[in-house]
Design a protein around this motif. Structure first.
Motif: not given
Length: 462
Positions: A208-211, A40-43, A48-50
């Motif tokens: 898609p759905g990137q926050v 899952s790209a969103i998960a 990991s973003g931070g």
């Protein structure tokens, strides 16, 4: 039933039919052990973003190649600034005068904000700014948007890492800490809900759905860290190699005529340049052999550097500054593809997410203030908002050929003088006025230059 010999050979000792897949990338086995996939790209982004943002900032602050890559992207994306070309006459000139007051902190102008926002997007993956009630812009640290705030809302929507969505999935607000984390003295940890139309969130959407945004250094963080350690190791190797040491082999165990500091059975002595030392017969002097850097190590480091440049999306010579193997054709071929990427991000990200919202808000502020040139705005806002954003002109390897191509395009009607002038960072009305003033002054003083000046075409009266 006994299987034929060829079938037994195919099955092997296990007696089981081997599992094969048509796509090797979807196979399983020893070569794929330990390889992390991404269900899952969103998960993965939320988890990991931070960490990627923190490591990206640390790497850019301490690694020369990472800093060069961040500055290269910032310079290419913004340069002298993206300038507006409005449909309504005179509005762009008024906006240009406002750009010096755009920054609420007074550190730069509107075009400087474009650069700092672009750099934050590259390094941290995203950039945030607030549109204040007076129309000014205040950039904030991405960490002020609380990554730890994820919950459902009473209205049936959701908050994901500080970004609030309504039940239909539309972005409606941001939850921002009042003070920037890390500030000295007493700070407030209060979280303020800011409507989405008062906040700028700039990032490059990649799925898609990137926050939230992802650091552009994500594909190369580990490789750049390893590359940095490899360079440090080679430097330390050279430092150690420069420590030339001599050993005096004395059959009788004496000092052999040398003087120094006695450390147990070893005499630690040294020589200065120009010293002549005579040692007794039978003594032998030996020196340590320095380990040189092999050519294979240099070549491997260059290959790794090229891999890092490819992962970051910049030409290798832009990242390293090494033009030893470059020529006109290779430079132009490498720059063409990179500039296509740059132009795509300029228009789809910077213009769409940053420039247009600020432009619309500026027009609204002037209309509410009752400016005469904004009469009729509320009847047809789209007519006032219609504008084209001109990106900075790229200089090619051969400026003469580039200028000739630009002149030919204008002559053939493929582009206008206004577009060419705006790409150079100038306003065409101001430029034409300066040219007319210069020509009139030169003519009044009786000056004649070798360059051809624009001729004024006088229309014949009917």
């Amino acid at each position: 039933m006994k299987l034929p010999a060829f079938a037994q050979k195919l099955l092997g000792r296990s007696g089981k039919v081997p599992v094969l897949r048509s796509f090797e990338g979807a196979g399983a086995g020893r070569r794929w052990s330990g390889f992390a996939d991404m269900p899952s790209a969103i998960a993965s982004m939320l988890a990991s973003g931070g960490t990627l943002a923190r490591r990206g900032r640390g790497l850019v602050a301490n690694n020369g190649h990472a800093a060069s890559g961040a500055e290269a992207w910032t310079s290419a994306l913004v340069g002298t600034g993206l300038k507006v070309q409005a449909r309504r006459p005179g509005v762009a000139q008024t906006f240009e005068g406002w750009t010096d007051e755009a920054d609420a902190d007074g550190l730069t102008d509107f075009y400087g904000l474009q650069a700092t926002m672009a750099r934050s997007m590259v390094v941290s993956g995203e950039a945030f700014a607030l549109i204040l009630p007076n129309g000014q812009i205040r950039q904030i640290d991405p960490e002020q948007v609380d990554r730890n705030l994820t919950q459902a809302t009473a209205a049936g929507g959701r908050i994901v890492q500080g970004v609030e969505f309504d039940p239909a999935g539309r972005k409606i607000a941001f939850h921002i800490r009042r003070d920037q984390p890390g500030m000295p003295l007493a700070i407030s940890y209060e979280i303020v809900r800011v409507p989405a139309d008062r906040c700028i969130h700039m990032f490059r959407p990649i799925f898609p759905g990137q926050v939230r945004g992802l650091s552009w250094f994500a594909p190369v963080l580990l490789r750049m860290a390893d590359f940095d350690r490899a360079i440090d190791a080679q430097l330390q190797r050279q430092l150690v190699a420069s420590l030339l040491t001599g050993f005096v082999v004395a059959p009788n165990g004496d000092a052999g005529g040398f003087f120094g500091e006695q450390n147990g059975p070893v005499l630690q002595a040294g020589l200065e340049p120009g010293t002549m030392q005579v040692i007794p017969p039978g003594h032998d002097v030996r020196f340590s052999e320095a380990a040189p850097i092999g050519a294979e190590a240099i070549d491997f480091l260059k290959v790794t550097r090229d891999e890092v440049a490819a992962g970051l999306g910049v030409p290798s010579h832009v990242l390293s500054g090494d033009l030893s193997q470059a020529n006109y054709s290779s430079l132009r071929a490498g720059l063409v593809e990179w500039r296509r990427r740059v132009e795509a991000i300029q228009h789809s990200v910077i213009v769409f997410q940053f420039c247009r919202p600020i432009w619309r808000n500026w027009l609204l502020q002037r209309a509410l203030a009752g400016s005469p040139d904004m009469a009729g705005y509320f009847n047809n806002p789209a007519d006032f908002e219609a504008a084209k954003w001109i990106t900075p002109r790229f200089d090619w390897v051969d400026p003469l050929k580039d200028a000739e191509a630009e002149i030919a395009a204008i002559g053939a009607g493929l582009m206008s003088r206004r577009q060419a002038v705006a790409a150079r960072g100038y306003d065409i009305e101001q430029l034409d006025a300066e040219i007319a003033t210069d020509n009139a002054r030169a003519q009044g003083l009786g000056l004649e230059f070798t360059t051809n000046r624009p001729r004024t075409i006088e229309r014949e009266s009917a």
